[in-house]
Design an enzyme around this catalytic site. Sequence first.
Site: not given
Ligand code: ZN
Length: 424
Positions: A57, A59, A152, A210, A213, A309
Site C-alpha cells: 500500500h 501512494h 481519492q 481504502h 479509514e 502508505d
Molecule cells: Zn492509502
Amino acid sequence: MFDLVIRGATLPDGREGIDIAIRGDRIADLGPGLAGEAGSEIDATGCLVTPPFVDAHFHMDSNLSYGKPRTNQSGTLLEGIALWGELKPLLTQEEIVERALRYCDWAVGQGLLAIRSHVDICDDRLLAVDALLDVRERVKSYLDLQLVAFPQDGYLRAPNAAANLERALDKGVDVIGGIPHLERTIADGAASIRALCGIAAERGLMVDMHCDESDDAMSRHVETLAYETQRLGLNGRVTGSHLTSMHSMDNYYVSKLIPLLAEAELRVVANPLINITLQGRHDSYPKRRGMTRVPELMAAGLVVAFGQDCVMDPWYPLGTADMLDAASMGLHVAQMTGQDAMRRCFMAVTENPATILGLDGYGIAPGCYADLVVLQARDPVDAIRRRARRLQVLRRGRVIAKTAPLATELDLPGRGARVDYDLS
Ligand SMILES: [Zn+2]
C-alpha cells in the site's frame, strides 16, 4: 556450474548455514554445503537472507511532495486530502515521474522490490496515471510496480470519477480502488463498493479499497466489501486497506465480522506508521491506537500486510522506503511482542504482501526468481530491532544494490579502542 552461490545464509524460517545456488535469473538449488562450481560467491555467513520486501500500500503520485504548497496543520486525513486537492492542479507529469523514480531508487537500496501504488484518478487530465504508467515501464527490470485506480475524492462523490476510473483501466492500470467512507452517505459508500466490485468481476481485475479509514465505530463498509466479494466470486482477489474503524467497533459485532472476512478470503493491509498519527485526532484521553485488529485477523487465517502508505507528502512527513519501519511500528501498535508474533510482523512486509500482489516466482526455493536481500541481521526479529542494513540486494540473480555494514569505531577512556558492530 552455477552462476552465483550465496554461502552460509540464515533463512527467515530459521534454517541456518544454507547455500543458495543461482543459475540465470532463478534459484537452482538450496541446502547446507552445496557442492558445485560457481561463477562467483557471496559470503553470507551468519546473515539473514530473505526474499525482497514488498509494500502492498503506497501512494507514488504524492510521495516526496512534503511542504508543497504547505504542510498539514491538523494532522488529519481530511486536511491531507484537502491539501492534496490544492497541490493537484500544480502538478506536471515530469515532476511526478522524477519524484517516483527517486523513491524507486530508495526502495531498491532498502531491498523493497515490489510496490502496489494507488494513483489518484480524480484529476480529469489523468497526469498521474500517465506518469506512473511510464515509471512502471521504466523500472520493471528491477522493481514490480502495480497500480491501483484510486478515486481519492470519492467514486460517486467526485464529478467524472467513474468515467476517469474506466479511462485509467483502459490505459493499463492494474487494480480497482475505492474509498467508500468518503462518499456522501453510508448508502453511497455501499453503492460504490457494489459498482467497483462489479467492474472488477467484468474485467477480471483485483480490487484494493481504502476502507473504513476512520475512528467511526459505525463505519462498516468492510462488511459490504466482503459480501460483494463473495457474491461475485472474487474470493482472494479483494483487499481492504486500513480498516481502522475496526479498532473502535463493538466486540460482539467483530465476532461476527471477522469470520465473514475470512469466508471471503479478504486480504488486509494495515498502515501503522500513518494511521498511528492520523487516527484518534478527535480524541482527548484515552487516545485510540488507530490500527485495525491485526493479530485477531491473522489468527482467523486472513493474509495481513503492513504497508508504508505515504512518505513525505500531505499526510505523512517522514519515511525512508524502509519496510522494517512499518513492521516495527505495527509490532508496537498491535503489541505483537511474542517471538512468533514478531516473526509474523516480518512476514507482513515480505511474503504476505507478495501474496496480496499475486507476485509470480516469489520466495526462497528452487524455481523461484533469484530476488534476494542479504541483511546485517541474525534473524527476522533482529532485522526489525536493528532496521538492519541491506548489505546486498539481488534481482533476477544480479546484485543491484550494496550497502557497507554498519560499524562504529569507539575510543573510550578506560575501555580502549574497539569496533562495535551495529548494536549486535
Ligand atoms: Zn492509502
